[in-house]
Scaffold this motif. Structure first.
Motif, PDB file in Angstrom:
ATOM      1  N   SER A 182       0.835  -1.206   0.000  1.00 37.48           N
ATOM      2  CA  SER A 182       0.000   0.000   0.000  1.00 37.48           C
ATOM      3  C   SER A 182       0.866   1.251   0.000  1.00 37.48           C
ATOM      4  N   LEU A 183       1.996   1.187   0.704  1.00 40.04           N
ATOM      5  CA  LEU A 183       2.930   2.306   0.694  1.00 40.04           C
ATOM      6  C   LEU A 183       3.511   2.502  -0.702  1.00 40.04           C
ATOM      7  N   LEU A 184       3.892   1.415  -1.350  1.00 36.20           N
ATOM      8  CA  LEU A 184       4.435   1.500  -2.702  1.00 36.20           C
ATOM      9  C   LEU A 184       3.407   2.080  -3.669  1.00 36.20           C
ATOM     10  N   ALA A 185       2.146   1.718  -3.477  1.00 35.82           N
ATOM     11  CA  ALA A 185       1.088   2.188  -4.378  1.00 35.82           C
ATOM     12  C   ALA A 185       0.655   3.619  -4.072  1.00 35.82           C
ATOM     13  N   GLY A 186       1.171   4.197  -2.981  1.00 28.64           N
ATOM     14  CA  GLY A 186       0.782   5.558  -2.617  1.00 28.64           C
ATOM     15  C   GLY A 186      -0.532   5.631  -1.876  1.00 28.64           C
ATOM     16  N   GLU A 187      -0.997   4.497  -1.324  1.00 24.87           N
ATOM     17  CA  GLU A 187      -2.292   4.451  -0.644  1.00 24.87           C
ATOM     18  C   GLU A 187      -2.178   4.718   0.848  1.00 24.87           C
ATOM     19  N   THR A 188      -0.965   4.737   1.376  1.00 16.72           N
ATOM     20  CA  THR A 188      -0.761   5.025   2.792  1.00 16.72           C
ATOM     21  C   THR A 188       0.605   5.688   2.946  1.00 16.72           C
ATOM     22  N   ASP A 189       0.931   6.099   4.171  1.00 14.38           N
ATOM     23  CA  ASP A 189       2.240   6.708   4.414  1.00 14.38           C
ATOM     24  C   ASP A 189       2.983   5.913   5.479  1.00 14.38           C
ATOM     25  N   GLU A 190       4.252   6.247   5.679  1.00 16.44           N
ATOM     26  CA  GLU A 190       5.091   5.462   6.588  1.00 16.44           C
ATOM     27  C   GLU A 190       4.619   5.519   8.033  1.00 16.44           C
ATOM     28  N   ARG A 191       4.026   6.623   8.426  1.00 17.53           N
ATOM     29  CA  ARG A 191       3.592   6.744   9.827  1.00 17.53           C
ATOM     30  C   ARG A 191       2.577   5.684  10.198  1.00 17.53           C
ATOM     31  N   SER A 192       1.756   5.266   9.234  1.00 17.58           N
ATOM     32  CA  SER A 192       0.715   4.282   9.530  1.00 17.58           C
ATOM     33  C   SER A 192       1.263   2.874   9.685  1.00 17.58           C
ATOM     34  N   LEU A 193       2.539   2.660   9.343  1.00 21.44           N
ATOM     35  CA  LEU A 193       3.122   1.325   9.408  1.00 21.44           C
ATOM     36  C   LEU A 193       3.601   0.949  10.808  1.00 21.44           C
ATOM     37  N   ALA A 194       3.826   1.916  11.670  1.00 25.49           N
ATOM     38  CA  ALA A 194       4.382   1.636  13.000  1.00 25.49           C
ATOM     39  C   ALA A 194       3.445   0.732  13.796  1.00 25.49           C
ATOM     40  N   LEU A 195       3.999  -0.296  14.444  1.00 21.08           N
ATOM     41  CA  LEU A 195       3.191  -1.211  15.258  1.00 21.08           C
ATOM     42  C   LEU A 195       2.996  -0.685  16.672  1.00 21.08           C
ATOM     43  N   GLN A 196       3.980   0.036  17.188  1.00 21.47           N
ATOM     44  CA  GLN A 196       3.875   0.654  18.509  1.00 21.47           C
ATOM     45  C   GLN A 196       4.644   1.973  18.475  1.00 21.47           C
ATOM     46  N   PRO A 197       4.169   2.985  19.210  1.00 20.01           N
ATOM     47  CA  PRO A 197       4.942   4.232  19.303  1.00 20.01           C
ATOM     48  C   PRO A 197       6.196   4.023  20.136  1.00 20.01           C
ATOM     49  N   GLY A 198       7.152   4.924  20.002  1.00 17.50           N
ATOM     50  CA  GLY A 198       8.398   4.816  20.754  1.00 17.50           C
ATOM     51  C   GLY A 198       8.192   4.774  22.251  1.00 17.50           C
ATOM     52  N   ASP A 199       7.161   5.456  22.729  1.00 17.39           N
ATOM     53  CA  ASP A 199       6.887   5.473  24.173  1.00 17.39           C
ATOM     54  C   ASP A 199       6.590   4.081  24.716  1.00 17.39           C
ATOM     55  N   TRP A 200       6.017   3.224  23.876  1.00 15.49           N
ATOM     56  CA  TRP A 200       5.638   1.886  24.344  1.00 15.49           C
ATOM     57  C   TRP A 200       6.864   1.121  24.819  1.00 15.49           C
ATOM     58  N   PHE A 201       7.959   1.208  24.095  1.00 14.51           N
ATOM     59  CA  PHE A 201       9.172   0.483  24.463  1.00 14.51           C
ATOM     60  C   PHE A 201       9.765   1.055  25.741  1.00 14.51           C
ATOM     61  N   ARG A 202       9.760   2.374  25.860  1.00 15.54           N
ATOM     62  CA  ARG A 202      10.273   2.983  27.094  1.00 15.54           C
ATOM     63  C   ARG A 202       9.390   2.608  28.281  1.00 15.54           C
ATOM     64  N   ASP A 203       8.078   2.655  28.095  1.00 12.95           N
ATOM     65  CA  ASP A 203       7.160   2.339  29.190  1.00 12.95           C
ATOM     66  C   ASP A 203       7.301   0.894  29.662  1.00 12.95           C
ATOM     67  N   ASN A 204       7.705   0.018  28.747  1.00 11.24           N
ATOM     68  CA  ASN A 204       7.851  -1.390  29.107  1.00 11.24           C
ATOM     69  C   ASN A 204       9.310  -1.791  29.348  1.00 11.24           C
ATOM     70  N   ALA A 205      10.186  -0.784  29.438  1.00 10.15           N
ATOM     71  CA  ALA A 205      11.602  -1.008  29.758  1.00 10.15           C
ATOM     72  C   ALA A 205      12.254  -2.004  28.801  1.00 10.15           C
ATOM     73  N   ILE A 206      11.965  -1.839  27.525  1.00  2.00           N
ATOM     74  CA  ILE A 206      12.557  -2.687  26.494  1.00  2.00           C
ATOM     75  C   ILE A 206      13.606  -1.875  25.736  1.00  2.00           C
ATOM     76  N   GLU A 207      14.818  -2.389  25.677  1.00  2.00           N
ATOM     77  CA  GLU A 207      15.894  -1.710  24.960  1.00  2.00           C
ATOM     78  C   GLU A 207      15.917  -2.203  23.511  1.00  2.00           C
ATOM     79  N   VAL A 208      15.749  -1.296  22.571  1.00  2.00           N
ATOM     80  CA  VAL A 208      15.799  -1.657  21.157  1.00  2.00           C
ATOM     81  C   VAL A 208      16.964  -0.936  20.501  1.00  2.00           C
ATOM     82  N   HIS A 209      17.830  -1.702  19.859  1.00  2.00           N
ATOM     83  CA  HIS A 209      18.977  -1.136  19.159  1.00  2.00           C
ATOM     84  C   HIS A 209      18.756  -1.318  17.661  1.00  2.00           C
ATOM     85  N   ASP A 210      18.289  -0.257  17.009  1.00  2.00           N
ATOM     86  CA  ASP A 210      17.989  -0.320  15.580  1.00  2.00           C
ATOM     87  C   ASP A 210      19.261  -0.248  14.750  1.00  2.00           C
ATOM     88  N   GLY A 211      19.250  -0.928  13.612  1.00  2.00           N
ATOM     89  CA  GLY A 211      20.404  -0.911  12.732  1.00  2.00           C
ATOM     90  C   GLY A 211      21.635  -1.567  13.325  1.00  2.00           C
TER      91      GLY A 211
END
Length: 410
Positions: free
Chosen positions: A54-83
């Motif tokens: 849907s993103l490739l087709a231009g039917e949605t944007d990247e913001r809608s793809l996120a499964l959880q906001p960044g606050d969720w990981f902080r609130d649950n004390a989960i360390e995520v190291h991207d890249g």
């Protein structure tokens, strides 16, 4: 697993299945680990891969793809190291090393490394302009390419290939789709269903060639032509490979874990090292590997129950997971046996005007398969009949018309 005073769960990979595991672990009472550390090979936290088309087709944007906001990981004390993917596992000392050189100890390790795209293995496939459609970065690259180029060849008539072709078409490109099998979605649809889908895509402007495989990709500084096995030449500005996937097992294999096509696991998702689990597209149970997200979600729930101590003997049992797709606006449902065999009967219903198609496969008065195209509302009901193996004798004559007719007849 008993809760220790200092215990660390390390997860390699942060895709949709890994995220479901995190959510399941946080959902239960108490915390089975004092630390949860996630090493993500991508630069973006877990996102909805299903929506990439849907993103490739231009039917949605990247913001809608996120499964959880960044606050969720902080609130649950989960360390995520991207890249920062894990590059080595030291099983003896229970440590992992990442691409940056970071060394992290673990009490338990989960491998959720996913899969990697399969290339056709032909000359020229490494030329600039030959791309993969698999993750968010690939999608961004393709969107940028559509702003500079006009023609594309897509290799692969499975779900990803069809979605790539449709997305590029919607971006204004002239698209040719190549599929080596005789009909599209040959693992999900029978021949008639595949031909109907091909006709629909061609009506929308995609040039589809089945029974066609690339022999070579030609060009100097950029890919310019795709040469087929029959010597046909197709001029292009861009080639997109979407010809299947294989489990990512290198990390596990290098660590000495038992692997076949995937990382071998038992019903509790344990590898041959009891301190290491694996789930999702990278794992293999018996002869079965998993290319859909739904089995991975089910595995995540089981593994969370095992690791969290809520159900330490819980086991995942592979089931025949229905396929639910939507290609170029056409809903598709497939479950169980796809094509008729020597011992099956077929019930076929087709509405040519509405482009609706239904094939049901029956053996010994029990439903063994369902292929639906266009109208898939009764798909879950058919799937239930396949799983439960109900005797359909009472409503056999009405089964093509769906749940309401059958229940009335019964």
């Amino acid at each position: 697993m008993t809760k220790q005073s200092e215990s660390t769960l390390v997860i390699c990979g942060h895709g949709m299945v890994s995220q479901r595991l995190l959510e399941a672990l946080c959902r239960g009472p108490g915390r089975p680990f004092t630390r949860i550390v996630v090493f993500n090979g991508e630069i973006t936290p877990a996102y909805n891969r299903v929506q990439l088309s849907s993103l490739l087709a231009g039917e949605t944007d990247e913001r809608s793809l996120a499964l959880q906001p960044g606050d969720w990981f902080r609130d649950n004390a989960i360390e995520v190291h991207d890249g920062e993917p894990v590059t080595a596992i030291n099983r003896q000392d229970r440590k992992v090393t990442t691409e940056t050189g970071r060394v992290q100890s673990y009490t338990h390790l989960v491998l959720a490394t996913g899969s990697q795209p399969v290339k056709p293995g032909v000359p020229g496939e490494d030329l600039p302009g030959v791309m993969i459609f698999r993750d968010l970065n690939d999608t961004r690259t393709l969107i940028e390419a559509t702003r500079r180029h006009c023609r594309a060849v897509v290799i692969g008539g499975g779900f990803l290939g069809l979605e790539a072709a449709e997305g590029l078409r919607q971006r204004g490109m002239a698209v040719t789709l190549l599929h080596r099998s005789g009909h599209l979605l040959n693992r999900q649809l029978d021949r008639v269903g595949g031909q109907l889908l091909q006709r629909h895509m061609e009506d929308r402007g995609v040039n589809v060639r089945t029974g066609a495989s690339p022999k070579a990709m030609l060009g100097r500084s950029m890919v310019r032509t795709v040469q087929l096995e029959d010597e046909t030449l197709i001029s292009t500005d861009l080639v997109v490979i979407a010809a299947g996937i294989s489990p990512s097992i290198r990390l596990a294999r290098d660590a000495g874990l038992a692997c076949d096509r995937g990382i071998l696991v038992d019903g509790r998702l344990r590898t041959t090292d009891p301190a290491i689990s694996a789930l999702g597209e990278c794992c293999q149970m018996g002869d079965t590997t998993f290319g859909l997200v739904e089995p991975g979600y089910q595995q995540a729930e089981v593994l969370a129950s095992v690791l969290g101590g809520r159900a330490p003997k819980a086991k995942y049992q592979p089931v025949n997971t229905p396929t639910r797709l939507k290609i170029s606006g056409v809903p598709i449902f497939s479950c169980g046996q796809v094509s008729p065999g020597p011992d099956t009967e077929s019930v076929v219903w087709q509405d040519h005007e509405q482009n609706h198609y239904c094939r049901l496969l029956i053996k010994n008065q029990r439903l063994t398969g369902a292929v639906l195209l266009g109208d898939t509302r009764d798909g879950p009901w058919y799937s239930q009949r396949i799983q439960q193996q109900d005797d359909i004798s009472r409503y056999r004559d009405h089964i093509a018309f769906g749940k309401n007719y059958c229940e009335a007849a019964a």
